[in-house]
Every structure is written in C-alpha cells, then in structure tokens.
Write a protein that holds these residues in place. Structure first.
Motif, PDB file in Angstrom:
ATOM      1  N   ASN A 168       0.808  -1.222   0.000  1.00 55.64           N
ATOM      2  CA  ASN A 168       0.000   0.000   0.000  1.00 55.64           C
ATOM      3  C   ASN A 168       0.842   1.274   0.000  1.00 55.64           C
ATOM      4  O   ASN A 168       0.296   2.368  -0.100  1.00 55.64           O
ATOM      5  CB  ASN A 168      -0.919   0.023   1.233  1.00 55.64           C
ATOM      6  CG  ASN A 168      -1.959  -1.079   1.195  1.00 55.64           C
ATOM      7  OD1 ASN A 168      -2.476  -1.415   0.134  1.00 55.64           O
ATOM      8  ND2 ASN A 168      -2.262  -1.643   2.358  1.00 55.64           N
ATOM      9  N   TYR A 169       2.159   1.134   0.130  1.00 60.94           N
ATOM     10  CA  TYR A 169       3.018   2.307   0.241  1.00 60.94           C
ATOM     11  C   TYR A 169       3.093   3.049  -1.092  1.00 60.94           C
ATOM     12  O   TYR A 169       3.412   2.475  -2.133  1.00 60.94           O
ATOM     13  CB  TYR A 169       4.414   1.885   0.682  1.00 60.94           C
ATOM     14  CG  TYR A 169       5.438   2.996   0.652  1.00 60.94           C
ATOM     15  CD1 TYR A 169       5.331   4.086   1.511  1.00 60.94           C
ATOM     16  CD2 TYR A 169       6.496   2.960  -0.235  1.00 60.94           C
ATOM     17  CE1 TYR A 169       6.264   5.109   1.491  1.00 60.94           C
ATOM     18  CE2 TYR A 169       7.446   3.976  -0.271  1.00 60.94           C
ATOM     19  CZ  TYR A 169       7.313   5.046   0.602  1.00 60.94           C
ATOM     20  OH  TYR A 169       8.240   6.057   0.567  1.00 60.94           O
ATOM     21  N   ALA A 170       2.825   4.344  -1.059  1.00 61.37           N
ATOM     22  CA  ALA A 170       2.883   5.168  -2.272  1.00 61.37           C
ATOM     23  C   ALA A 170       3.325   6.570  -1.900  1.00 61.37           C
ATOM     24  O   ALA A 170       2.495   7.400  -1.504  1.00 61.37           O
ATOM     25  CB  ALA A 170       1.525   5.194  -2.965  1.00 61.37           C
ATOM     26  N   PRO A 171       4.640   6.863  -1.985  1.00 63.64           N
ATOM     27  CA  PRO A 171       5.114   8.216  -1.648  1.00 63.64           C
ATOM     28  C   PRO A 171       4.494   9.245  -2.581  1.00 63.64           C
ATOM     29  O   PRO A 171       4.143   8.952  -3.726  1.00 63.64           O
ATOM     30  CB  PRO A 171       6.629   8.101  -1.841  1.00 63.64           C
ATOM     31  CG  PRO A 171       6.821   6.953  -2.772  1.00 63.64           C
ATOM     32  CD  PRO A 171       5.722   5.992  -2.475  1.00 63.64           C
ATOM     33  N   GLU A 172       4.383  10.456  -2.085  1.00 56.51           N
ATOM     34  CA  GLU A 172       3.685  11.498  -2.829  1.00 56.51           C
ATOM     35  C   GLU A 172       4.670  12.458  -3.492  1.00 56.51           C
ATOM     36  O   GLU A 172       5.741  12.737  -2.943  1.00 56.51           O
ATOM     37  CB  GLU A 172       2.770  12.267  -1.880  1.00 56.51           C
ATOM     38  CG  GLU A 172       1.839  13.240  -2.595  1.00 56.51           C
ATOM     39  CD  GLU A 172       0.645  13.597  -1.727  1.00 56.51           C
ATOM     40  OE1 GLU A 172       0.455  14.804  -1.474  1.00 56.51           O
ATOM     41  OE2 GLU A 172      -0.078  12.670  -1.309  1.00 56.51           O
ATOM     42  N   VAL A 173       4.299  12.968  -4.657  1.00 53.51           N
ATOM     43  CA  VAL A 173       5.096  13.981  -5.346  1.00 53.51           C
ATOM     44  C   VAL A 173       5.009  15.268  -4.547  1.00 53.51           C
ATOM     45  O   VAL A 173       3.911  15.776  -4.262  1.00 53.51           O
ATOM     46  CB  VAL A 173       4.590  14.199  -6.785  1.00 53.51           C
ATOM     47  CG1 VAL A 173       5.352  15.337  -7.454  1.00 53.51           C
ATOM     48  CG2 VAL A 173       4.726  12.916  -7.591  1.00 53.51           C
ATOM     49  N   LEU A 174       6.151  15.807  -4.168  1.00 54.57           N
ATOM     50  CA  LEU A 174       6.171  16.950  -3.265  1.00 54.57           C
ATOM     51  C   LEU A 174       5.538  18.189  -3.883  1.00 54.57           C
ATOM     52  O   LEU A 174       4.879  18.979  -3.195  1.00 54.57           O
ATOM     53  CB  LEU A 174       7.616  17.241  -2.840  1.00 54.57           C
ATOM     54  CG  LEU A 174       7.829  18.252  -1.720  1.00 54.57           C
ATOM     55  CD1 LEU A 174       7.020  17.892  -0.481  1.00 54.57           C
ATOM     56  CD2 LEU A 174       9.301  18.342  -1.374  1.00 54.57           C
ATOM     57  N   ALA A 175       5.710  18.364  -5.190  1.00 57.03           N
ATOM     58  CA  ALA A 175       5.163  19.556  -5.849  1.00 57.03           C
ATOM     59  C   ALA A 175       3.631  19.580  -5.824  1.00 57.03           C
ATOM     60  O   ALA A 175       3.025  20.631  -6.031  1.00 57.03           O
ATOM     61  CB  ALA A 175       5.657  19.626  -7.292  1.00 57.03           C
ATOM     62  N   LYS A 176       3.027  18.432  -5.549  1.00 61.45           N
ATOM     63  CA  LYS A 176       1.560  18.392  -5.453  1.00 61.45           C
ATOM     64  C   LYS A 176       1.081  19.251  -4.288  1.00 61.45           C
ATOM     65  O   LYS A 176       0.028  19.893  -4.365  1.00 61.45           O
ATOM     66  CB  LYS A 176       1.107  16.949  -5.272  1.00 61.45           C
ATOM     67  CG  LYS A 176      -0.391  16.768  -5.113  1.00 61.45           C
ATOM     68  CD  LYS A 176      -0.751  15.303  -4.930  1.00 61.45           C
ATOM     69  CE  LYS A 176      -2.249  15.130  -4.687  1.00 61.45           C
ATOM     70  NZ  LYS A 176      -2.594  13.701  -4.466  1.00 61.45           N
ATOM     71  N   ASP A 177       1.854  19.260  -3.182  1.00 61.76           N
ATOM     72  CA  ASP A 177       1.494  20.049  -2.006  1.00 61.76           C
ATOM     73  C   ASP A 177       2.276  21.348  -1.916  1.00 61.76           C
ATOM     74  O   ASP A 177       1.826  22.302  -1.284  1.00 61.76           O
ATOM     75  CB  ASP A 177       1.729  19.222  -0.740  1.00 61.76           C
ATOM     76  CG  ASP A 177       0.839  17.989  -0.685  1.00 61.76           C
ATOM     77  OD1 ASP A 177      -0.347  18.107  -1.018  1.00 61.76           O
ATOM     78  OD2 ASP A 177       1.337  16.908  -0.326  1.00 61.76           O
ATOM     79  N   PHE A 178       3.468  21.369  -2.529  1.00 59.16           N
ATOM     80  CA  PHE A 178       4.325  22.554  -2.564  1.00 59.16           C
ATOM     81  C   PHE A 178       4.494  22.972  -4.022  1.00 59.16           C
ATOM     82  O   PHE A 178       5.428  22.557  -4.687  1.00 59.16           O
ATOM     83  CB  PHE A 178       5.711  22.233  -2.013  1.00 59.16           C
ATOM     84  CG  PHE A 178       5.881  22.458  -0.545  1.00 59.16           C
ATOM     85  CD1 PHE A 178       5.566  23.683   0.030  1.00 59.16           C
ATOM     86  CD2 PHE A 178       6.378  21.455   0.258  1.00 59.16           C
ATOM     87  CE1 PHE A 178       5.751  23.890   1.383  1.00 59.16           C
ATOM     88  CE2 PHE A 178       6.563  21.652   1.605  1.00 59.16           C
ATOM     89  CZ  PHE A 178       6.237  22.869   2.178  1.00 59.16           C
ATOM     90  N   PRO A 179       3.648  23.804  -4.576  1.00 56.55           N
ATOM     91  CA  PRO A 179       3.768  24.166  -5.996  1.00 56.55           C
ATOM     92  C   PRO A 179       5.141  24.726  -6.365  1.00 56.55           C
ATOM     93  O   PRO A 179       5.659  24.451  -7.452  1.00 56.55           O
ATOM     94  CB  PRO A 179       2.668  25.220  -6.174  1.00 56.55           C
ATOM     95  CG  PRO A 179       1.659  24.892  -5.131  1.00 56.55           C
ATOM     96  CD  PRO A 179       2.452  24.405  -3.949  1.00 56.55           C
ATOM     97  N   ASN A 180       5.761  25.471  -5.467  1.00 61.37           N
ATOM     98  CA  ASN A 180       7.059  26.071  -5.772  1.00 61.37           C
ATOM     99  C   ASN A 180       8.184  25.047  -5.879  1.00 61.37           C
ATOM    100  O   ASN A 180       9.278  25.381  -6.355  1.00 61.37           O
ATOM    101  CB  ASN A 180       7.426  27.109  -4.709  1.00 61.37           C
ATOM    102  CG  ASN A 180       6.649  28.408  -4.869  1.00 61.37           C
ATOM    103  OD1 ASN A 180       6.022  28.638  -5.905  1.00 61.37           O
ATOM    104  ND2 ASN A 180       6.670  29.244  -3.848  1.00 61.37           N
ATOM    105  N   VAL A 181       7.930  23.826  -5.434  1.00 55.64           N
ATOM    106  CA  VAL A 181       8.961  22.782  -5.509  1.00 55.64           C
ATOM    107  C   VAL A 181       9.295  22.461  -6.959  1.00 55.64           C
ATOM    108  O   VAL A 181      10.362  21.924  -7.261  1.00 55.64           O
ATOM    109  CB  VAL A 181       8.507  21.522  -4.743  1.00 55.64           C
ATOM    110  CG1 VAL A 181       9.389  20.328  -5.047  1.00 55.64           C
ATOM    111  CG2 VAL A 181       8.509  21.790  -3.245  1.00 55.64           C
ATOM    112  N   ALA A 182       8.416  22.812  -7.871  1.00 52.50           N
ATOM    113  CA  ALA A 182       8.695  22.590  -9.289  1.00 52.50           C
ATOM    114  C   ALA A 182       9.988  23.279  -9.715  1.00 52.50           C
ATOM    115  O   ALA A 182      10.673  22.811 -10.634  1.00 52.50           O
ATOM    116  CB  ALA A 182       7.529  23.086 -10.143  1.00 52.50           C
TER     117      ALA A 182
END
Length: 316
Positions: A168-182
């Motif tokens: 069930n482990y699925a790490p999340e894309v950080l830019a999804k929560d932090f737009p500036n991470v792009a």
C-alpha cells in the motif's frame, strides 16, 4: 573464635597454593591459528573483506583510490593471529603491480601450518561522482501514525500485525502540495571525490545548482488555508544551495553534506542506488509538532517524515 579464624586463614592459604601449583590446561596446546584479523592500506575505502578458503588459503579484498596510490610501494597496516608469523612482516613495503594489483602473504601458525593469503586491491568506483540532475522530489507523510484511524502514504494500519502492508506504500510527489517545488525539479548536482580520510570514508566537493530556471525552491506555501504566507524552508531545505563539501560512509550508505566547508551547517542523508545507477538521497524531516491548524496540503506538510531527492545522470 581465634581458632576458627586461624583455620579459615590456613584454608585460604592452602587453597591458593594448590591452585598456583596446578598446570595451565592451555599451556601445552599448540595454536593452529594463521588468520589475518585486519588489513588496511593508505587510500583504502571502507574495511577489507577477509575470507579463509579451506585449510591453506584465503583472500583479502579491498577497494582504494588507485589513482592516488603507488602500487609499486605499499606498506600495509595489519594484525594477524597472536602466535602466527607473517611474511612479509608489517612495516615492509610490497609491490602490488607484479600480479595485476594483488600480492600473496604467508602466515605460519605456532604449530607450523601455513596459509597463503592473496590480497586484492580493486579500484574504488564511486557511485556518487559525476553530474546529476533532479529527476523528482517525493516525500512520505502520514497522519495518526500507528493508529487505525490514520491515513497517508503508508496505507491503513493493521492492528493485528502492528504494521503497514508494503503493497500500500505510495510516496507522494512533493510539488503536489508545494507548488514552488517545481523550481527544484531541474536542479543540477556535481559530486567529485577528492580523498579518502583516515576512517576509510571518501570525501569530496559538491555543487548544487539552480538549473535552467535559475531558481531554487523556497518551500513556501502561499497562501495557507488562512490566506497567509507560511515558509517551511528551514525544515524542507535539506540539499544545501551552491557549493559545499561532503563525506560518505560507504559502509552505512550515509552522506554528510556541509554548506561551504566543514565549519558550515551540515545535514545527513541516506543514499541508495538503483539498478540503472541513479541515486537517491533521503532526508529525515519528521517533527513532532502536529496541530490541527491545517487544511489539506498543510496536513501533509506538517506530518512529513522523509523527503527523497531522486537524481539521474546529467549527460551534459
């Protein structure tokens, strides 16, 4: 009473005399030990791998920066079995160029048995050295860790097994929560090994660049759920910007990064390498400071555990 004390003293004296007169049961045992206990050369990376083979041979395999080592004249530091005699002895220079980077030692035990030890020096090929670019930034977050009501990247908590199902482990894309991470996702990284220190760890220099957009992420949430600007840079800015130095514990796969030099701020990360040679540096960013003052992405940000910088080779 005096007679009892006298008898006790006499008993102790006789017992000590008898014990002192007994022969040491190990005195006549002749040792067959003919082992290398440790082996190290200048420029070596990590510990040596010492293996006995059968009754009369063994191997010692190690890695070193051979470009910085004179294989014609190496003086190893080693330790052998207590009653074994080794040839050549410690302190004698040997030539590893005679046989493709190897040399054979002989250890003779107290009993006269001999074992031939072949020492093999391999060229250390750093998994870090090279030019890299950020391929992705992902992270772990979970609310209510180890509670059946919790939710996040680890999936539901199984109370019966006190664990999470890895499926069930699925790490999340950080830019999804932090737009500036792009802005961080095109950054570049250069690693160069410069030396091997006295602990056998590679050290070197790095340069973490801002990439084509010439911008680093500031890890700012703007706006938060109250319409304010909330800056999480102190927590999430793990890769130091610009130039710095590093030390890599090859055995533990832990890298320490210093901003500027070793007098600057430092951070530790866990390094993994995939089958394609791509590297990931994982930083622990957990802070036990959760409040219910959050909304959607902010709850993920506040309950983050690990941030992963994934790098792929940058073919300049």
């Amino acid at each position: 009473m005096k007679n009892q004390i006298l008898k006790l003293v006499l008993f102790i004296f006789v017992a000590a005399f008898v014990v002192s007169c007994q022969e040491d049961p190990l005195e006549d045992i002749i040792s067959n030990d003919r082992q290398f206990l440790s082996f190290k050369i200048e420029g070596q990376v990590g510990p040596s791998i010492i293996k006995s083979i059968g009754e009369d041979s063994g191997t010692i395999e190690l890695f070193a920066l051979t470009d910085n080592v004179n294989l014609n004249n190496i003086t190893p530091i080693f330790e052998v079995s207590e009653k074994g005699s080794v040839s050549p002895q410690e302190g004698e220079a040997v030539n590893f160029n005679n046989n493709d980077g190897s040399f054979t030692y002989q250890i003779v035990s107290e009993s006269g048995k001999s074992r031939a030890w072949t020492v093999i020096i391999n060229t250390y090929d750093s998994t870090l050295d090279g030019n890299w670019k950020v391929s992705s930034l992902i992270y772990d977050w979970h609310i209510g860790l180890n509670n059946d009501w919790g939710w996040g990247v680890f999936g539901p908590y199984d109370v019966a097994t006190s664990s999470y199902d890895p499926a069930n482990y699925a790490p999340e894309v950080l830019a999804k929560d932090f737009p500036n991470v792009a802005f961080e996702e095109d950054n570049t990284l250069e690693f160069r090994t410069l030396l091997i220190n006295e602990n056998g760890n590679p050290e070197g220099a790095f340069s973490f660049g801002a990439g084509a957009d010439n911008t680093f992420s500031s890890f700012v949430l703007d706006p938060d759920h109250k319409g304010n600007v909330r800056d999480y840079s102190d927590r999430y800015r793990q890769m130091p910007e610009g130039n710095g130095v590093w030390e890599y514990n090859e055995l533990g796969k832990v890298i320490t990064l210093w901003e500027g030099n070793k007098n600057g701020p430092s951070v530790k990360g866990d390094v993994t390498v995939d089958a394609q040679g791509n590297i990931t540096i994982a930083f622990n960013i957990w802070e036990d400071a959760f409040t219910w003052d959050h909304w959607d992405a902010e709850s993920h940000i506040q309950n983050a555990y690990t941030i992963y910088y994934n790098f792929e080779e940058d073919n300049l």
